[in-house]
Design an enzyme around this catalytic site. Structure first.
Site, PDB file in Angstrom:
ATOM      1  N   HIS A   1     -57.818  88.506  31.974  1.00 56.78           N
ATOM      2  CA  HIS A   1     -58.165  89.161  33.242  1.00 56.78           C
ATOM      3  C   HIS A   1     -57.079  90.176  33.631  1.00 56.78           C
ATOM      4  CE1 HIS A   1     -60.295  85.165  34.007  1.00 56.78           C
ATOM      5  NE2 HIS A   1     -61.272  86.040  34.137  1.00 56.78           N
TER       6      HIS A   1
ATOM      7  N   LYS B   1     -64.166  89.749  24.591  1.00 51.95           N
ATOM      8  CA  LYS B   1     -64.414  88.344  24.258  1.00 51.95           C
ATOM      9  C   LYS B   1     -65.862  87.976  24.544  1.00 51.95           C
ATOM     10  CE  LYS B   1     -64.411  84.589  25.911  1.00 51.95           C
ATOM     11  NZ  LYS B   1     -64.378  83.471  26.812  1.00 51.95           N
TER      12      LYS B   1
END
Ligand code: PAF
Length: 283
Positions: free
Chosen positions: A37, A149
């Site tokens: 993140h 991802k």
């Protein structure tokens, strides 16, 4: 850094910056931040004047037997980490703010949502597309940042933006990994000590596939068998899918050419983990 829970205030705040000629970068998240993140926030910080991060655990993208109630949350820590990355605004709405009842609209992207995770999580990508479409309206940024991802999610968002003419540039940023190769994920907290040690095999299997493909192997079945062999080294890894897929259509491949996605999903106890490696293979 300012925390906003109300969608009108959020939208008006972004619009004010845009009217003042600023560029706005948006990072949609479900919180419980890890380095993946933070890398998206850094990319947004580098490329824009203003950075907005949303933290919203979206009930619409969880199936009835999935981990919505257990999904890890820590808003205080998330806010500290975001502030340290220079984030300007956190959008943290309650569920009713996003889904006033009755909430009847859905955004559905077809085709590319049928295989891979879509086959195991019915309705998941409809939930993702719906919330991201709403977030793009509430936070009308010029750029939005997603992680590689979640490769299928990134394809779904790119297609939704293309097909529905959203005026936002979608940036897909590289997967961030632990030192042993495990892709960072908020769900890694579900792994116990033994499962955590085995979890890096997902990446090792993909790496084995990558080496074979880059070494000239073009038979998808041979590459897939080699990847399965790696996962069979340890017990307790329950594979949902593992294979070579077309990087654009996400259909399974027989022959490896062009844009290829090596991808895996597996359960280790309570944790469902996904990972992938995108490849560009010349003839
Ligand atoms: O990747 C995620 O965290 C979520 O799927 C997203 C994009 C924030 C939508 O809820």
């Amino acid at each position: 850094m300012q925390i906003i829970g109300d969608k009108r205030t959020m939208r008006e705040t972004v619009m004010e910056h845009r009217r003042a000629g600023k560029t706005v970068g948006f990072v949609p998240t479900m919180g419980y931040f890890h380095q993946g993140h933070l890398s998206l926030m850094r990319a947004a910080r580098r490329e824009n004047d203003v950075v907005v991060v949303s933290i919203f655990v979206n009930p619409l993208q969880f199936g009835p037997r999935e981990d919505l109630a257990d999904y890890p949350r820590d808003l205080e820590r998330d806010c500290r980490l975001a502030e340290a990355e220079g984030v300007d605004y956190i959008f943290n709405p309650v569920v009713d703010e996003i889904y006033p009842q009755p909430f009847l609209a859905r955004v559905r992207v077809e085709g590319i949502t049928e295989g891979l995770c879509g086959a195991f999580r019915p309705g998941h990508f409809e939930g993702v597309a719906t919330v991201v479409a709403k977030l793009f309206h509430i936070i009308p940024a010029q750029r939005a940042y997603f992680g590689q991802k979640d490769a299928q999610q990134a394809r779904v968002i790119l297609k939704m933006v293309e097909d529905l003419d959203f005026d936002v540039e979608v940036r897909v940023c590289p997967t961030v990994r632990e030192p042993d190769g495990l892709a960072m994920s908020s769900r890694n907290v579900y792994l116990d000590h033994e499962q955590r040690k085995r979890a890096c095999l997902l990446y090792r299997a993909l790496e084995k596939g990558r080496l074979l493909a880059e070494g000239g192997e073009r038979d998808a079945a041979a590459v897939e068998e080699a990847m399965h062999e790696v996962l069979r080294e340890e017990p307790g890894i329950e594979v949902e899918y593992l294979g070579a897929y077309d990087g654009l259509t996400l259909r399974p491949l027989r022959e490896l050419r062009g844009e290829v996605l090596l991808a895996v999903a597996a359960r280790l106890g309570k944790a469902r983990l996904i990972d992938n490696i995108p490849l560009l293979l010349e003839d």
